[in-house]
Design a protein around this motif. Structure first.
Motif, PDB file in Angstrom:
ATOM      1  N   PRO A 226       0.820  -1.223   0.000  1.00  0.00           N
ATOM      2  CA  PRO A 226       0.000   0.000   0.000  1.00  0.00           C
ATOM      3  C   PRO A 226       0.846   1.260   0.000  1.00  0.00           C
ATOM      4  O   PRO A 226       1.842   1.356   0.690  1.00  0.00           O
ATOM      5  CB  PRO A 226      -0.823  -0.136   1.289  1.00  0.00           C
ATOM      6  N   TRP A 227       0.439   2.221  -0.818  1.00  0.00           N
ATOM      7  CA  TRP A 227       0.961   3.580  -0.817  1.00  0.00           C
ATOM      8  C   TRP A 227       2.440   3.689  -1.181  1.00  0.00           C
ATOM      9  O   TRP A 227       3.052   4.731  -0.953  1.00  0.00           O
ATOM     10  CB  TRP A 227       0.754   4.238   0.559  1.00  0.00           C
ATOM     11  N   MET A 283       3.324   8.406   7.725  1.00  0.00           N
ATOM     12  CA  MET A 283       2.422   7.711   6.811  1.00  0.00           C
ATOM     13  C   MET A 283       2.977   6.341   6.427  1.00  0.00           C
ATOM     14  O   MET A 283       2.238   5.357   6.328  1.00  0.00           O
ATOM     15  CB  MET A 283       2.199   8.565   5.559  1.00  0.00           C
ATOM     16  N   THR A 287       1.297   2.450   7.194  1.00  0.00           N
ATOM     17  CA  THR A 287       0.901   1.571   6.087  1.00  0.00           C
ATOM     18  C   THR A 287       1.645   0.240   6.102  1.00  0.00           C
ATOM     19  O   THR A 287       1.536  -0.522   5.137  1.00  0.00           O
ATOM     20  CB  THR A 287       1.169   2.274   4.742  1.00  0.00           C
ATOM     21  N   GLN A 296       8.618  -4.001   2.560  1.00  0.00           N
ATOM     22  CA  GLN A 296       8.278  -2.580   2.620  1.00  0.00           C
ATOM     23  C   GLN A 296       9.474  -1.732   3.048  1.00  0.00           C
ATOM     24  O   GLN A 296       9.665  -0.626   2.541  1.00  0.00           O
ATOM     25  CB  GLN A 296       7.103  -2.371   3.580  1.00  0.00           C
TER      26      GLN A 296
END
Length: 549
Positions: A226-227, A283, A287, A296
């Motif tokens: 995500p993101w 942020m 996530t 990630q």
């Protein structure tokens, strides 16, 4: 099962010699020997699970046989039951052959080589017909065609030859034409001034960042992280805001002082930059996915390394530009020249491989590029040092609200006379040149010896991810990053070289800092500076008049 295999083998052994018998005399004339068979060894698995090595003699096709041999062999195999003809439904159920009523035999593997030979002979026949046609055409050309038509025919053949040469050299033509177009565009951009150069640098930076992030985006897209892409572009905006805000505060101080919003942004610039980065950092933490923590964090490091390589060094390119356009043009031209010279020397003289990461790079191209770049850099430095627009620092004129390049050239851009070493004084004792030409020798040496390692680094990066180019933006060249992999390393060296050996204190920056102070602080600095200059004898001592009280 064993009986069926023995029956098929017997049919095959009986069929092939019968066909070869009629061609034995021809094979003797073609190959010089009447032996039309060869000894082979194969494993026989038909003896109740036991494997034994049996010796057989299988017919071999002589070299002089024609196309008809394969056709007769094919017909013989059909008659012997190795190729099954279409049968009726009742015959298929009873298992009888359509021609002889004998039980059907499964196709043998020996038919497959025959079909391949049939195809091979067919292709050779086509080539033979092609050469016969060409020979006949040339005979007609030399006997029957008039001279005018001969000239036209030669012209058509020459066009075909040029076409095939273009096809074989297509990549080189595309690469050469686009190289000339990019160099011409570079000159046009220089003519348009510093503002256009800054915009082009920013555009190239964004494109290079996009090409590298796209490679990581493939991982993101497959694992649905995500993101990742959004955060990558957000960090790019934050870092650009920080670096370009510093540049505006340093070189556009007069403009900043006139606008109240700009004063606020300039005063708290670093705090705002850190707050923006901190928002992106939080942020990212929010996530994180449980199953993909490690991946990630890999992507987070990927983004920051890309920012370090691309954005930071692009900022240094702009810093070099403000020192004078000559510090922007010469390093970039040196890298371009080294790339072209190394390619030409390697193409015509390359024999010895240089590094495994780039198998096409050779020692001959590397050494030839070094000497060619030295000569080019020395000549280019002499030409550009004569023009004020190239040697003066780029500044902002608050009165006209435009960039200006007017100044008194510094000492390194003033012609000076140098005495040659004693060993070289037989012909010349002194020589006149610009001091910047000596600096260009060091820049050229770095650009031709260390600069290519930026390209080697990019080659290793692409090999690690099994890609040929970063993108397909420029046909024949790859992506923008493929063209600027050495430029960023050269820009960093130029910035360090200027800060270490060229640049002194910048009066404009000092004045901008003084203007930010309160009037009382400015007055105190004025008195301190006045006293210091008087002590050094640069100002006359004060004159006291006795009649004045």
């Amino acid at each position: 099962m064993i009986r069926e295999r023995e029956t098929a083998a017997a049919v095959h052994d009986a069929a092939a010699p019968s066909v070869l018998q009629s061609y034995r005399s021809r094979s003797i004339g073609a190959s010089g020997s009447g032996d039309a068979s060869r000894v082979i060894y194969r494993y026989d698995r038909s003896t109740r699970g036991k494997t034994r090595l049996t010796k057989q003699r299988r017919p071999c096709i002589p070299a002089g046989l024609s196309f008809s041999f394969f056709w007769h062999l094919l017909q013989q195999k059909k008659l012997s039951g190795q190729i099954m003809e279409p049968t009726s439904k009742q015959q298929q159920q009873s298992g009888e052959h359509a021609l002889s009523g004998t039980p059907m035999v499964a196709p043998q593997r020996t038919l497959i080589p025959s079909l391949f030979c049939l195809y091979f002979v067919f292709i050779l026949s086509l080539f033979r017909l092609y050469f016969v046609f060409i020979s006949s055409l040339f005979c007609l050309y030399s006997v029957f065609i008039p001279s005018l038509f001969r000239l036209y025919f030669v012209f058509i053949l020459y066009l075909f030859r040029l076409y095939f040469v273009f096809i074989s050299w297509k990549n080189y033509w595309i690469r050469g034409v686009l190289s000339v177009a990019m160099i011409s565009g570079f000159f046009v951009i220089i003519y348009m001034g510093p503002v256009t150069l800054i915009l082009v640098v920013m555009t190239v930076q964004i494109k290079c960042f996009q090409e590298i992030i796209t490679i990581g985006y493939r991982v993101y897209h497959s694992y649905e992280l995500p993101w990742f892409r959004t955060l990558s572009w957000y960090f790019l905006i934050c870092v650009n805001y920080f670096f370009y805000g510093e540049t505006v505060a340093d070189y556009f101080g007069a403009l900043v002082q006139r606008e109240e919003p700009l004063q606020f942004l300039a005063r708290y610039h670093r705090f705002i930059s850190f707050a923006l980065y901190l928002a992106g950092f939080c942020m990212f933490v929010l996530t994180l996915v449980k199953k993909h923590y490690r991946l990630q964090f890999y992507m987070f490091a990927w983004t920051h390394v890309t920012l370090l390589i691309v954005v930071t060094q692009s900022h240094l390119v702009i810093q070099n530009l403000f020192e004078g356009m000559i510090w922007f043009i010469v390093p970039i031209s040196i890298v371009i020249c080294n790339d072209i010279m190394a390619y030409l020397f390697g193409f015509f003289f390359g024999r010895t491989p240089l590094i495994k990461l780039s198998p096409k790079k050779t020692w001959e191209g590397f050494i030839g590029g070094f000497f060619g770049t030295l000569v080019f850099g020395f000549i280019l430095a002499h030409l550009l040092s004569q023009f004020q627009n190239f040697v003066c620092p780029v500044g902002f004129n608050s009165e006209t609200n435009r960039f200006s390049v007017e100044c008194e050239p510094s000492d390194i851009f003033v012609m000076q006379e140098y005495t040659l070493p004693v060993a070289l004084q037989n012909t010349l004792k002194t020589v006149k040149m610009y001091p910047f030409q000596i600096h260009s020798v060091f820049l050229s040496s770095f650009g031709s010896l260390i600069g290519p390692f930026g390209g080697f680094f990019a080659s290793g990066f692409k090999r690690a991810f099994k890609i040929k180019d970063f993108a397909n933006t420029i046909p024949g060249h790859g992506g923008i990053m493929d063209r600027f992999d050495c430029q960023y390393l050269m820009a960093t060296f130029t910035h360090v070289y200027i800060a270490s050996f060229i640049r002194g204190p910048n009066p404009s920056k000092v004045l901008q800092q003084l203007l930010l102070l309160h009037p009382a602080q400015q007055l105190g600095i004025f008195h301190t500076l006045h006293s210091h200059l008087r002590e050094r004898g640069m100002l006359p001592p004060p004159v006291f008049c006795p009649n004045l009280k």
